[in-house]
Design a protein around this motif. Structure first.
Motif, mmCIF file in Angstrom:
data_model
loop_
_atom_site.group_PDB
_atom_site.id
_atom_site.type_symbol
_atom_site.label_atom_id
_atom_site.label_comp_id
_atom_site.label_asym_id
_atom_site.label_seq_id
_atom_site.Cartn_x
_atom_site.Cartn_y
_atom_site.Cartn_z
ATOM 1 N N ARG A 23 0.845 -1.202 0.000
ATOM 2 C CA ARG A 23 0.000 0.000 0.000
ATOM 3 C C ARG A 23 0.875 1.245 0.000
ATOM 4 N NH1 ARG A 23 -3.922 1.948 -2.262
ATOM 5 N NH2 ARG A 23 -2.867 3.901 -2.207
ATOM 6 N N HIS A 26 2.073 1.960 -3.385
ATOM 7 C CA HIS A 26 1.003 2.648 -4.128
ATOM 8 C C HIS A 26 1.023 4.138 -3.798
ATOM 9 C CE1 HIS A 26 -1.541 -0.415 -6.094
ATOM 10 N NE2 HIS A 26 -1.130 -1.225 -5.137
ATOM 11 N N ASP A 30 1.559 7.106 -6.415
ATOM 12 C CA ASP A 30 0.541 8.144 -6.596
ATOM 13 C C ASP A 30 1.114 9.541 -6.371
ATOM 14 O OD1 ASP A 30 -1.279 6.122 -7.120
ATOM 15 O OD2 ASP A 30 -2.250 6.237 -5.144
ATOM 16 N N LEU A 44 4.678 1.930 -9.904
ATOM 17 C CA LEU A 44 4.420 0.849 -8.952
ATOM 18 C C LEU A 44 5.056 -0.457 -9.420
ATOM 19 C CD1 LEU A 44 3.085 -0.198 -6.389
ATOM 20 C CD2 LEU A 44 1.016 -0.606 -7.742
#
Length: 154
Positions: A23, A26, A30, A44
């Motif tokens: 996570r 990610h 982002d 990623l």
């Protein structure tokens, strides 16, 4: 090479909590997408491929995920401070709360290594890390990162 050349103020973020290393990757992807217009899925994938070679948690709560990315023009970075550290498979088995992601052009050689050395050397400084951890405001974190090398040069 200087921090001010590597990172924009918009590439600094504080995250209250994240559920896992994946996570977090990610989140780093982002952040790079929003700050530099890079494609998050490409970032990623590249970060996860690099991580599969060996963990980029360098110890003392610091991780330096990095990858070469198609479409990147120069070496750029993204900084995340986690309010709650997470397991990152670090070399010292300590949880991570300071993350500096580096993204370089596929053909970057020396520049990528210079950037990685700069970030690694800087984030090995316990006083700098303590200052970063004590100031969970993105604008302040950016100032601390970019001022750290100015203090060394003075």
């Amino acid at each position: 090479m200087k921090f001010v050349d590597l990172i924009k103020p918009t590439a600094v973020k504080v995250i209250t909590s994240t559920s896992s290393k994946k996570r977090l990757m990610h989140d780093v992807s982002d952040l790079a997408e929003s700050a530099y217009g890079l494609r998050s899925p490409n970032i990623l994938e590249a970060l996860m491929e690099r991580e599969a070679l060996g963990p980029t948690g360098v110890g003392h709560g610091v991780a330096l995920p990095h990858a070469r990315i198609q479409g990147v023009d120069s070496v750029v970075g993204a900084f995340i401070l986690l309010e709650k550290p997470i397991d990152f498979d670090s070399v010292d088995r300590q949880p991570v709360d300071i993350i500096f992601g580096l993204f370089a052009p596929e053909e970057a050689g020396v520049e990528h290594l210079k950037a990685l050395a700069l970030v690694s050397r800087s984030l090995r400084n316990p006083a700098l890390c303590a200052k970063l951890r004590a100031n969970p405001v993105p604008a302040t974190l950016y100032t601390i990162l970019t001022a750290a090398e100015a203090e060394k040069a003075a």
